[in-house]
Enzyme design. Structure first.
Site, PDB file in Angstrom:
ATOM      1  N   LYS A 110      29.849  22.836  58.454  1.00 18.99           N
ATOM      2  CA  LYS A 110      29.030  22.799  59.666  1.00 18.99           C
ATOM      3  C   LYS A 110      29.636  23.692  60.743  1.00 18.99           C
ATOM      4  CE  LYS A 110      26.784  18.845  60.444  1.00 18.99           C
ATOM      5  NZ  LYS A 110      25.433  18.644  60.910  1.00 18.99           N
ATOM      6  N   MET A 135      17.086  19.986  62.917  1.00 13.20           N
ATOM      7  CA  MET A 135      17.448  18.816  62.122  1.00 13.20           C
ATOM      8  C   MET A 135      18.914  18.825  61.699  1.00 13.20           C
ATOM      9  SD  MET A 135      14.601  17.459  62.459  1.00 13.20           S
ATOM     10  CE  MET A 135      14.496  16.031  61.411  1.00 13.20           C
ATOM     11  N   ARG A 136      19.783  19.236  62.593  1.00 11.20           N
ATOM     12  CA  ARG A 136      21.227  19.229  62.308  1.00 11.20           C
ATOM     13  C   ARG A 136      21.942  18.568  63.473  1.00 11.20           C
ATOM     14  NH1 ARG A 136      22.064  21.424  57.082  1.00 11.20           N
ATOM     15  NH2 ARG A 136      20.428  22.940  56.770  1.00 11.20           N
ATOM     16  N   ASN A 157      17.819  17.269  73.705  1.00 10.81           N
ATOM     17  CA  ASN A 157      17.178  17.014  72.408  1.00 10.81           C
ATOM     18  C   ASN A 157      15.966  16.120  72.607  1.00 10.81           C
ATOM     19  OD1 ASN A 157      16.876  16.870  69.547  1.00 10.81           O
ATOM     20  ND2 ASN A 157      17.886  14.870  69.547  1.00 10.81           N
ATOM     21  N   HIS A 159      13.797  13.220  70.550  1.00 13.05           N
ATOM     22  CA  HIS A 159      13.933  12.348  69.382  1.00 13.05           C
ATOM     23  C   HIS A 159      12.659  11.509  69.223  1.00 13.05           C
ATOM     24  CE1 HIS A 159      15.915  10.016  66.331  1.00 13.05           C
ATOM     25  NE2 HIS A 159      15.431   8.934  66.911  1.00 13.05           N
TER      26      HIS A 159
END
Ligand code: GRF
Length: 268
Positions: A110, A135-136, A157, A159
């Protein structure tokens, strides 16, 4: 006098309907901003076409390929310095569960992918980075490279659930399967945890007996497209500040990390 537009960087992995909502809010003038780049971990992300159509520069750090290259030969993959890697592993394990050897390899991959992502991002000037269906999860390496002010994080972000319920990748599915009577979406600043950062805004919808997973997703997404531009707009208008609020109840004292939202026009 024309106010300076917020320079927004975006990261996506898929369809990019949230990215589209932000692009549209910028063009209609609802949001005083412009998207200055769109990056992806996935070369096939449909949202990249949306960005290109709008004349926004795009780039890809192909996480899948980087991970495969790492498996084949770790030395062939460009990494940040040893020092940065060690500090990242330390911060990650302090914050989350201890890092096992298997987690360590996953984290190293990563970090390698983020290293590539960051080298593309650094070529742009931007004020805010939005994750729009990216999606990380991000490691402390990436987050600390972007954030410089603890009171005003620079990564947001969206969600698809009412956090802190149902973090993870399937917020609508989890909400629906649990049998909730309401569901929602949340915009938050990003910290080292998964979907744990300070909450900026939330919107709620009802779940009725006749609803299906698809109708729940549709209700939620419609709200996301309103909520994300609205939260970005508050950031653009310098209305957001993260504060540690001390709260006393009887003899107990709690600390809460909250996002203070200044009323419109308050410049104090
Ligand atoms: C949205 O539901 C968002 O909340 C989640 O991923 C989905 C992305 O959708 N993080 P899109 O790519 O913006 O259409």
């Amino acid at each position: 006098m024309e106010t300076k537009k917020l320079r927004i960087g975006a990261l996506i992995s898929g369809g990019g309907t949230n990215l589209q909502a932000v692009i549209d809010s910028c063009s209609s003038g609802k949001l005083e901003g412009r998207v200055v780049f769109t990056g992806s971990d996935n070369p096939l992300a449909k949202g990249l076409d949306r960005a290109e159509k709008a004349g926004i520069p795009t780039f890809v750090a192909d996480y899948g390929k980087i991970s495969a290259d790492f498996d084949a030969n770790p030395d062939s993959v460009d990494m940040p310095s040893r020092n940065i890697i060690d500090r990242t592993l330390e911060k990650q394990s302090l914050y989350a569960v201890p890092v096992t050897p298997r987690d360590k390899t996953r984290l190293l991959k990563k970090i390698a992918a983020e290293h590539q992502l960051l080298s593309a991002i650094r070529t742009f000037q931007f004020d805010l980075l939005i994750l729009a269906g990216f999606m990380r999860t991000l490691t402390p390496y990436f987050i600390d490279e972007i954030n410089d002010d603890p009171h005003l994080p620079r990564i947001m972000n969206i969600h698809p659930a009412l956090l802190p319920a149902f973090p993870g990748t399937d917020g609508y599915g989890d909400t629906f399967r649990y049998g909730c009577k309401v569901g929602g979406c949340t915009v938050h600043f990003v910290d080292y945890g998964e979907d744990t950062g300070p909450i900026i805004g939330q919107k709620v919808y009802s779940i009725l007996p006749e609803d299906t997973l698809d109708s729940v997703k549709a209700k939620g997404l419609k709200l996301e497209w309103q909520l994300y531009p609205a939260c970005i707009s508050m950031f653009a208008n310098k209305r957001l500040k993260v504060v540690e609020a001390v709260y006393t109840q009887g003899r107990k004292t709690f600390t809460r990390k909250i996002v203070e939202i200044r009323p419109i026009g308050d410049t104090s």
